[in-house]
Structures are given as structure tokens and as C-alpha cells.
Design an enzyme around this catalytic site. Structure first.
Site, mmCIF file in Angstrom:
data_model
loop_
_atom_site.group_PDB
_atom_site.id
_atom_site.type_symbol
_atom_site.label_atom_id
_atom_site.label_comp_id
_atom_site.label_asym_id
_atom_site.label_seq_id
_atom_site.Cartn_x
_atom_site.Cartn_y
_atom_site.Cartn_z
ATOM 1 C CG ASP A 292 14.633 -3.701 13.749
ATOM 2 O OD1 ASP A 292 14.815 -2.802 14.581
ATOM 3 O OD2 ASP A 292 15.327 -4.737 13.724
ATOM 4 C CB THR A 293 17.374 -1.661 10.153
ATOM 5 O OG1 THR A 293 16.971 -2.565 9.119
ATOM 6 C CG2 THR A 293 17.990 -2.431 11.305
ATOM 7 N N GLY A 294 14.525 -0.702 8.819
ATOM 8 C CA GLY A 294 13.928 -0.135 7.616
ATOM 9 C C GLY A 294 14.509 -0.701 6.337
ATOM 10 C CG ASP B 174 9.650 -15.521 13.425
ATOM 11 O OD1 ASP B 174 9.671 -14.402 12.876
ATOM 12 O OD2 ASP B 174 10.569 -16.359 13.316
HETATM 13 P P1 IMP Z 1 14.191 -4.310 9.068
HETATM 14 O O1 IMP Z 1 14.588 -4.657 7.655
HETATM 15 O O2 IMP Z 1 15.391 -4.147 9.965
HETATM 16 O O3 IMP Z 1 13.238 -3.159 9.184
HETATM 17 O O4 IMP Z 1 13.538 -5.591 9.671
HETATM 18 C C1 IMP Z 1 12.279 -5.933 9.495
HETATM 19 C C2 IMP Z 1 12.143 -7.427 9.659
HETATM 20 O O5 IMP Z 1 12.970 -7.940 10.734
HETATM 21 C C3 IMP Z 1 10.736 -7.722 10.029
HETATM 22 O O6 IMP Z 1 9.974 -8.012 8.886
HETATM 23 C C4 IMP Z 1 10.881 -8.917 10.959
HETATM 24 O O7 IMP Z 1 10.839 -10.099 10.194
HETATM 25 C C5 IMP Z 1 12.246 -8.813 11.575
HETATM 26 N N1 IMP Z 1 12.206 -8.260 12.945
HETATM 27 C C6 IMP Z 1 12.748 -7.096 13.371
HETATM 28 N N2 IMP Z 1 12.537 -6.899 14.678
HETATM 29 C C7 IMP Z 1 11.843 -7.970 15.116
HETATM 30 C C8 IMP Z 1 11.308 -8.347 16.409
HETATM 31 O O8 IMP Z 1 11.434 -7.638 17.429
HETATM 32 N N3 IMP Z 1 10.651 -9.527 16.457
HETATM 33 C C9 IMP Z 1 10.484 -10.332 15.367
HETATM 34 N N4 IMP Z 1 10.953 -10.018 14.151
HETATM 35 C C10 IMP Z 1 11.629 -8.848 14.015
#
Ligand code: IMP
Ligand code: MG
Length: 180
Positions: free
Chosen positions: A100-102, A156
Site C-alpha cells: 500500500d504505502t510501502g 482483513d
Molecule cells: P503499507 O505499509 O502501507 O504498504 O501497508 C501494508 C499493510 O497494510 C498490509 O500488510 C495490510 O495489512 C494493510 N493494508 C493496506 N491496505 C489494505 C487493504 O486494502 N485491505 C486490508 N489490509 C490492507
């Protein structure tokens, strides 16, 4: 129970995951792989991928939870490594449900790099368009999706829906309905 909209079917996932496993088999060939599933969302993906691997593989898990800061400050990432196998000198592939954001992946790289793996790469089932906040890109992405909140196939919403065999989008009215 919510009405959820199917975004990626079980059949599409089957094809995509088979291709991912084939790519991993091809890239690592006889190099032993240490596959790290990011808990809990990667559970279903990891289970499906490892059964299609034809290379020596060890499986471990790691947990990363980001504590969101204020609207402008990035949250800290807390890593739990209680089930982490030895990664020094190993070819490590981190596997997560969604990019998502990484920040999760970038934080895990920061955590794992000092442990001196022989190589460090990453694979995700989904990548959300237009959300990235870090320069790091996953090495394998099975599906690119629009910026919607998704559940199913491990993902989830408030710990529900991980068991769906497909990926579905939740929409704003669904969240409201859920809270009532
Ligand atoms: P990041 O650190 O922003 O890349 O977020 C990744 C984490 O956010 C993933 O491992 C998910 O647990 C959660 N996440 C982000 N987007 C979603 C979504 O659309 N549905 C469910 N979980 C999400
Ligand atoms: Mg997750």
C-alpha cells in the site's frame, strides 16, 4: 454479513499465484530460499505458493505492525521476530498480502538488512495504485488494483474476511454498516 464486491476471482488468483510460483522457481533455481511471510495477511498466499515451489525452501514468519502517527507524521514500525529463522547468508524473499504505502516492506528491509542475508527480495499479491510513499518497489507483484480497501484471500477488515477465496472491495457504506 456485508455484501462484498468481488474484485479478483478465485480463478484469477489461481492463475496469478501459479505464475508467481513459476517465476520464483525460475529465479532461484537450485539456490535454497528462505521465504518469510508477513503475518497475518500473507498466510493464504504463502500456503498456496510454497506448495508449487520446486526449490529447497525454508518458511518463516515475521510480523510488522505500524503505529500510525498523526496525519503528517509516519508511524513507527514494530517488528516481531519470534518465529524468524536464521537469515544470515540466506536468500530471503519477504512475502506480503498487499503493498500500500510501502512502509511495512521498507521497514522490514531496514530490519532484515543488518542481519546480512545473501539476498533480499519481496513479493506481494496486490499493489495499490497511487499510494506509494517509499522508493522501494516489490520484486514480484501479482495484481495491481485501484485505491480501494480490499478483503479476502488473507486480507482483513477488523480481522474479518480473511477466509474468502477471492479478493473483494469494501466501499464506504460497508464500513458504516459494519459499525452499526
Ligand atoms: P503499507 O505499509 O502501507 O504498504 O501497508 C501494508 C499493510 O497494510 C498490509 O500488510 C495490510 O495489512 C494493510 N493494508 C493496506 N491496505 C489494505 C487493504 O486494502 N485491505 C486490508 N489490509 C490492507
Ligand atoms: Mg498485513
Amino acid at each position: 454479513m456485508l455484501v462484498v464486491r468481488e474484485l479478483i476471482s478465485a480463478e484469477q488468483i489461481r492463475h496469478g499465484v501459479a505464475q508467481l510460483a513459476a517465476d520464483i522457481n525460475h529465479y532461484y533455481r537450485q539456490r535454497p530460499l528462505t521465504l518469510l511471510g508477513v503475518m497475518t495477511g500473507s498466510l493464504v498466499l504463502v500456503a498456496d505458493v510454497i506448495r508449487q515451489l520446486e526449490i529447497p525452501v525454508r518458511v518463516g514468519v515475521i510480523q510488522a505492525r505500524s503505529y500510525r502517527g498523526g496525519a503528517t507524521t509516519p508511524g513507527e514500525l514494530a517488528v516481531r521476530d519470534g518465529y524468524l529463522p536464521d537469515v544470515q547468508g540466506r536468500h530471503v524473499l519477504v512475502m506480503d498480502d498487499i503493498y500500500d504505502t510501502g512502509r511495512t516492506l521498507a521497514g522490514l528491509y531496514e530490519y532484515l538488512r543488518p542481519l546480512k542475508p545473501a539476498s533480499l527480495r519481496s513479493a506481494v499479491l496486490l499493489r495499490k495504485q497511487g499510494r506509494q510513499q517509499v522508493p522501494l518497489e516489490p520484486d514480484y507483484v501479482v495484481f495491481d488494483i485501484p485505491d480501494v480497501f480490499v478483503v479476502g484471500y488473507g486480507l482483513d477488515y477488523q480481522d474479518q474476511y480473511r477466509h474468502l477465496a477471492y479478493v473483494a472491495a469494501l466501499e464506504p457504506q460497508d464500513f458504516q454498516q459494519f459499525q452499526e
